[in-house]
Write an enzyme that holds these catalytic residues in place. Structure first.
Site, short mmCIF file in Angstrom:
data_model
loop_
_atom_site.label_atom_id
_atom_site.label_comp_id
_atom_site.label_asym_id
_atom_site.label_seq_id
_atom_site.Cartn_x
_atom_site.Cartn_y
_atom_site.Cartn_z
N CYS A 46 15.54 -38.70 3.63
CA CYS A 46 15.31 -39.88 3.17
C CYS A 46 16.22 -40.06 1.93
O CYS A 46 16.65 -39.36 1.19
CB CYS A 46 13.99 -40.57 2.54
SG CYS A 46 13.18 -39.53 1.36
N CYS B 247 14.77 -37.68 -1.21
CA CYS B 247 14.94 -36.21 -1.19
C CYS B 247 16.42 -35.90 -1.00
O CYS B 247 16.85 -34.96 -1.35
CB CYS B 247 14.56 -35.86 0.54
SG CYS B 247 12.65 -35.94 0.75
N GLU C 90 11.20 -31.42 3.07
CA GLU C 90 12.40 -30.83 2.31
C GLU C 90 11.67 -30.37 0.78
O GLU C 90 12.00 -29.27 0.15
CB GLU C 90 13.40 -31.74 1.94
CG GLU C 90 13.89 -32.34 3.29
CD GLU C 90 13.31 -33.76 3.70
OE1 GLU C 90 14.12 -34.55 4.22
OE2 GLU C 90 12.03 -33.74 3.64
N SER D 23 -11.89 -48.46 33.84
CA SER D 23 -10.97 -48.85 34.84
C SER D 23 -10.40 -50.14 34.55
O SER D 23 -9.19 -50.26 34.85
CB SER D 23 -11.58 -48.47 36.28
OG SER D 23 -12.70 -49.26 36.34
N SER E 80 -5.45 -53.89 33.00
CA SER E 80 -5.32 -54.65 32.14
C SER E 80 -3.95 -54.33 31.24
O SER E 80 -3.04 -54.81 31.07
CB SER E 80 -6.26 -55.19 31.40
OG SER E 80 -7.16 -55.89 32.27
N TRP F 218 -20.22 -33.86 33.28
CA TRP F 218 -18.88 -33.76 32.78
C TRP F 218 -17.97 -33.28 33.92
O TRP F 218 -17.92 -32.58 34.82
CB TRP F 218 -18.56 -32.54 31.92
CG TRP F 218 -19.13 -32.80 30.56
CD1 TRP F 218 -20.55 -32.02 30.07
CD2 TRP F 218 -18.88 -33.59 29.65
NE1 TRP F 218 -20.72 -32.62 28.76
CE2 TRP F 218 -19.81 -33.58 28.53
CE3 TRP F 218 -18.08 -34.66 29.42
CZ2 TRP F 218 -19.83 -34.28 27.25
CZ3 TRP F 218 -18.00 -35.39 28.18
CH2 TRP F 218 -19.03 -35.25 27.11
N SER G 180 -20.72 -39.34 34.64
CA SER G 180 -19.46 -39.07 34.37
C SER G 180 -19.37 -37.74 33.37
O SER G 180 -18.32 -37.08 33.27
CB SER G 180 -18.55 -40.01 33.86
OG SER G 180 -19.02 -40.38 32.37
N ALA H 218 -9.70 -38.95 33.02
CA ALA H 218 -10.20 -37.54 33.59
C ALA H 218 -10.84 -38.20 35.22
O ALA H 218 -11.81 -38.82 35.02
CB ALA H 218 -11.30 -36.96 32.62
#
Length: 369
Positions: A69, A78, A46, A291, A296, A164, A162, A148
């Site tokens: 706020c 503001c 603002e 992984s 987990s 790419w 891995s 990915a």
């Protein structure tokens, strides 16, 4: 309001743990000023819109994505500035979800004769601010599980190669995610196999690197790993009492922080870790691998959102790792469901993103009313 939302997104990655906020001033059907919250501790949207006005703002209408706020923080409220400048109407996208301030700003403005309209594009703004909404409601980071993989679900070949899997455009998208969120988290196996820097590598702009969190139950992280050699002050090693004191001191001498967590199921207690990181003001985490950590995190229900890049490649191999490993789930009816999912192309790849149907805090991204 659409313009205000567009402006707000420019602050992504710079305002955490504050929300993304944009503002547009309109007078006589013309935009005379616009602004957004640019960086943490800086002027609010603002204020920037008012300061950027090309003419007198008295009698103007202010469109702002989030309720102004009405309290003193790092900057003055503001609402007082809006009143002082003679703005006649304020159109608010969504109320501030902070229970301590929700409705305070709009109530103040209404009580002082300013016309207030609320709930304009509220859902879109809530989704844009999903990190802030969760963090302010729970004090816990918003967690995105990113992966990915190939079309047959592999995150590496049988030789653990891995790079790419996905194309350049997908990789750029990941780096933008790193910029927008406060931290990146990986398990120690990812450090051992890939030795990533976990930084941002994008051309043409200045970016701030995220905090790097390494989940390492036994303190196996090599002292010569890149996360300890480059910007070690941005690295937190989340470990347990199973890490030898000597190794902990060596990591700290490198400049990194060691956060000792309780054990749970023989590993770092991720719920405890999330609470600790939230206390440190870390509002968002991109969980990038591997992984075992992915499973987990899902089992402990700390994940809010999943983002998966799928490359049109096949590598096969019974021993090639998949994006989610660990012990796995025994019964299909206990599978973790993804809701509100959507699919889009990302260069030659496919991007799938969605939200977990269940989580420990019964948090709903757009439940803001």
């Amino acid at each position: 309001m659409k313009r205000a939302i567009f402006l707000a997104k420019r602050g992504a990655g710079w305002v955490n743990p504050n929300p993304l906020v944009g503002a547009v001033l309109v007078k006589d059907d013309h935009i005379i000023g616009e602004g957004y919250h640019e960086y943490f501790g800086g002027p609010h949207a603002e204020v920037n819109a008012i300061n950027a006005a090309t003419g007198p703002v008295e009698g103007a209408t202010l469109y702002v994505t989030m309720e102004p706020c009405n309290h003193q923080g790092k900057t003055p409220p503001c609402t007082s500035l809006i009143l002082e400048k003679g703005i006649s109407k304020v159109v608010v996208g969504m109320h501030d979800p902070n229970p301590l301030v929700k409705g305070g700003g709009t109530t103040f403005l209404s009580q002082h004769g300013i016309i207030v309209e609320t709930g304009i594009m509220e859902r879109e703004i809530a989704v844009m601010n999903e990190v802030f909404v969760k963090f302010i409601a729970t004090g816990l980071p918003f967690c995105i599980l990113k992966s990915a993989m190939t079309l047959d679900g592999k995150i590496a070949t049988i030789t653990n190669t891995s790079r790419w899997i996905t194309g350049e455009r997908s990789r750029r998208c990941v780096h933008r995610l790193r910029q927008q969120l406060s931290a990146v988290m990986v398990g120690v196996n990812t450090v051992l196999f890939d030795d990533p820097m976990l930084n941002i590598r994008l051309r043409g702009k200045n970016y701030k690197n995220p905090l790097k969190i390494i989940v390492d139950t036994h303190g196996r992280i090599p002292l010569e790993s890149k996360v300890l050699l480059h910007d070690p002050q941005l690295t937190i090693v989340a470990s347990t009492e199973l890490t030898p004191t000597s190794k902990r001191k060596e990591i700290e001498r490198k400049g990194a922080q060691v956060l000792t967590c309780p054990l749970k199921n023989g590993k770092v207690d991720l719920e405890y870790l999330m609470k600790s990181l939230g206390t440190m003001g870390i509002d968002s985490i991109l969980i990038e691998g591997g992984s075992t950590l992915a499973f987990s995190a899902l089992r402990e229900k700390i994940v809010d959102k999943v983002i998966t890049f799928i490359a049109p490649k096949l590598v096969g191999g019974d021993l090639a790792p998949t994006s989610v490993g660990g012990e796995g789930i025994a019964k299909m009816e206990e599978a973790i469901e993804v809701r509100d999912w959507k699919v889009r192309k990302m260069g030659e790849d496919i991007l799938v993103e969605g939200y977990l149907k269940k989580n420990k805090f019964e948090y709903r991204t757009v439940n803001i009313g």
